[in-house]
Design a protein around this motif. Sequence first.
Motif, short mmCIF file in Angstrom:
data_model
loop_
_atom_site.label_atom_id
_atom_site.label_comp_id
_atom_site.label_asym_id
_atom_site.label_seq_id
_atom_site.Cartn_x
_atom_site.Cartn_y
_atom_site.Cartn_z
N LEU A 121 0.87 -1.35 0.02
CA LEU A 121 -0.34 0.15 0.31
C LEU A 121 0.44 1.02 -0.28
O LEU A 121 -0.42 2.62 -0.61
N GLN A 122 2.03 0.88 0.56
CA GLN A 122 2.81 2.34 1.14
C GLN A 122 3.41 2.41 -1.21
O GLN A 122 3.29 3.95 -0.97
N ARG A 123 4.11 1.61 -1.72
CA ARG A 123 4.50 1.65 -2.65
C ARG A 123 3.16 2.66 -3.56
O ARG A 123 3.44 3.58 -4.47
N GLN A 124 2.12 2.42 -3.32
CA GLN A 124 0.96 1.98 -4.36
C GLN A 124 0.55 3.54 -3.96
O GLN A 124 -0.10 4.40 -4.86
N LEU A 125 0.44 4.48 -2.84
CA LEU A 125 0.15 5.43 -2.26
C LEU A 125 1.48 6.93 -3.10
O LEU A 125 1.31 7.35 -3.22
N VAL A 126 2.81 5.67 -2.88
CA VAL A 126 3.80 6.87 -3.62
C VAL A 126 4.16 6.94 -4.81
O VAL A 126 3.52 8.77 -5.19
N SER A 127 3.33 5.68 -5.58
CA SER A 127 3.17 6.50 -6.51
C SER A 127 1.85 6.87 -7.55
O SER A 127 1.11 7.33 -8.71
N ASN A 128 1.12 7.36 -6.43
CA ASN A 128 -0.61 7.78 -6.34
C ASN A 128 -0.88 7.15 -7.51
O ASN A 128 -1.91 7.79 -7.99
N ALA A 129 -0.94 5.89 -7.04
CA ALA A 129 -1.66 4.56 -7.70
C ALA A 129 -3.25 4.06 -7.03
O ALA A 129 -3.74 3.82 -7.48
N ILE A 130 -3.40 5.10 -6.34
CA ILE A 130 -4.79 5.09 -5.28
C ILE A 130 -5.56 5.61 -5.76
O ILE A 130 -4.97 6.98 -5.69
N ALA A 131 -6.46 5.67 -6.44
CA ALA A 131 -7.70 6.86 -6.33
C ALA A 131 -8.32 7.08 -5.33
O ALA A 131 -8.45 5.85 -4.35
N ARG A 132 -8.27 8.79 -5.45
CA ARG A 132 -9.19 9.22 -3.78
C ARG A 132 -10.75 7.82 -3.75
O ARG A 132 -10.81 8.24 -2.56
N ALA A 133 -10.99 7.69 -4.69
CA ALA A 133 -12.85 7.11 -4.07
C ALA A 133 -12.29 5.61 -3.74
O ALA A 133 -13.33 4.85 -2.73
N GLN A 134 -10.86 4.76 -3.88
CA GLN A 134 -9.94 4.03 -2.87
C GLN A 134 -10.13 4.15 -1.68
O GLN A 134 -10.39 3.02 -0.46
N LEU A 135 -9.94 5.42 -0.86
CA LEU A 135 -8.93 5.90 0.44
C LEU A 135 -10.21 5.31 1.15
O LEU A 135 -9.78 4.39 2.29
N PRO A 136 -11.54 5.41 1.37
CA PRO A 136 -11.74 5.02 2.41
C PRO A 136 -12.34 3.59 2.84
O PRO A 136 -11.61 3.19 3.41
N GLU A 137 -11.80 2.90 2.03
CA GLU A 137 -11.94 1.24 1.96
C GLU A 137 -10.84 0.78 2.67
O GLU A 137 -10.96 0.09 3.20
N LEU A 138 -9.48 1.26 1.43
CA LEU A 138 -8.72 0.72 2.01
C LEU A 138 -7.94 0.99 3.74
O LEU A 138 -7.28 0.10 4.45
N VAL A 139 -8.84 2.68 4.15
CA VAL A 139 -7.79 2.21 5.15
C VAL A 139 -8.83 1.98 6.21
O VAL A 139 -8.47 0.85 6.86
N ARG A 140 -10.29 1.67 6.13
CA ARG A 140 -11.01 0.34 6.65
C ARG A 140 -9.78 -0.61 7.10
O ARG A 140 -9.50 -0.95 8.10
N ALA A 141 -10.41 -0.82 5.89
CA ALA A 141 -8.93 -2.35 5.88
C ALA A 141 -7.82 -2.42 6.44
O ALA A 141 -7.85 -3.66 7.47
N TYR A 142 -6.94 -1.05 6.15
CA TYR A 142 -6.06 -1.06 7.19
C TYR A 142 -6.45 -1.00 8.55
O TYR A 142 -5.30 -2.10 9.23
N ASN A 143 -7.27 -0.58 8.78
CA ASN A 143 -7.27 -0.60 10.93
C ASN A 143 -8.19 -1.84 11.23
O ASN A 143 -7.80 -1.71 11.85
N GLN A 144 -8.23 -2.45 10.55
CA GLN A 144 -8.95 -4.08 10.58
C GLN A 144 -7.54 -5.19 10.82
O GLN A 144 -7.72 -6.55 10.33
N GLY A 145 -6.26 -4.38 10.20
CA GLY A 145 -5.41 -5.59 10.44
C GLY A 145 -5.63 -6.21 8.39
O GLY A 145 -4.40 -7.67 8.55
N VAL A 146 -5.91 -6.08 7.54
CA VAL A 146 -6.21 -6.31 6.47
C VAL A 146 -4.79 -5.85 5.66
O VAL A 146 -4.40 -4.41 5.41
N ARG A 147 -3.87 -6.83 4.69
CA ARG A 147 -2.93 -5.81 3.99
C ARG A 147 -3.26 -6.49 2.64
O ARG A 147 -3.58 -7.49 1.92
N ARG A 148 -2.05 -5.34 1.98
CA ARG A 148 -2.36 -5.94 0.51
C ARG A 148 -1.42 -6.51 -0.06
O ARG A 148 -0.31 -7.26 0.53
N LYS A 149 -1.41 -7.66 -0.93
CA LYS A 149 -0.43 -9.01 -1.28
C LYS A 149 0.07 -7.78 -2.52
O LYS A 149 -0.91 -7.76 -3.57
N PRO A 150 1.85 -8.04 -2.42
CA PRO A 150 1.95 -7.68 -3.95
C PRO A 150 1.55 -8.61 -5.12
O PRO A 150 0.81 -9.83 -5.81
#
Length: 150
Positions: A121-150
């Motif tokens: 997720l860090q790499r995707q954020l640095v490269s601006n690959a995450i759309a703003r519309a995706q942020l709420p879902e990604l933040v909720r998932a991160y807060n619940q312990g879900v991590r993105r797979k390479p």
Amino acid sequence: AMVGVKNNRERSFRTAQVAAFTVDGHSFARQDGFRLRAGIDAKFADPTLLETVVADGPVELFYYYYIAQMGPMKTHVALAVLRKRGTSTFFIYSPKRTPGLDARQALSPLVAGLFPGDPVLQRQLVSNAIARAQLPELVRAYNQGVRRKP
């Protein structure tokens, strides 16, 4: 000032008197000392009202609304700002050009630093690959312990 209606009677409040409120299912919170003012709002020193999007974990997401001058027209902008819970430092995530905002304020590496447990997720954020519309879902998932797979 803000105006509330109760039992068909109006009551006005100064912004500093309001800590949080909800309108039509949208929750807002007051933030004193908000530093990321933009557009026409940049000249105001009053407390800022931010829409609370995600506030149930270590990373919180809000929308900051402001007005920007675009030639002869004005545009209303919703800017995604994030912070670590319990802090007063907000970071902007704006992968595209945003009216009325100095692009140097939107530093994706600083936003990525809010997610130390998810290097993908860090790499995707640095490269601006995450759309703003995706942020709420990604933040909720991160807060619940879900991590993105390479």
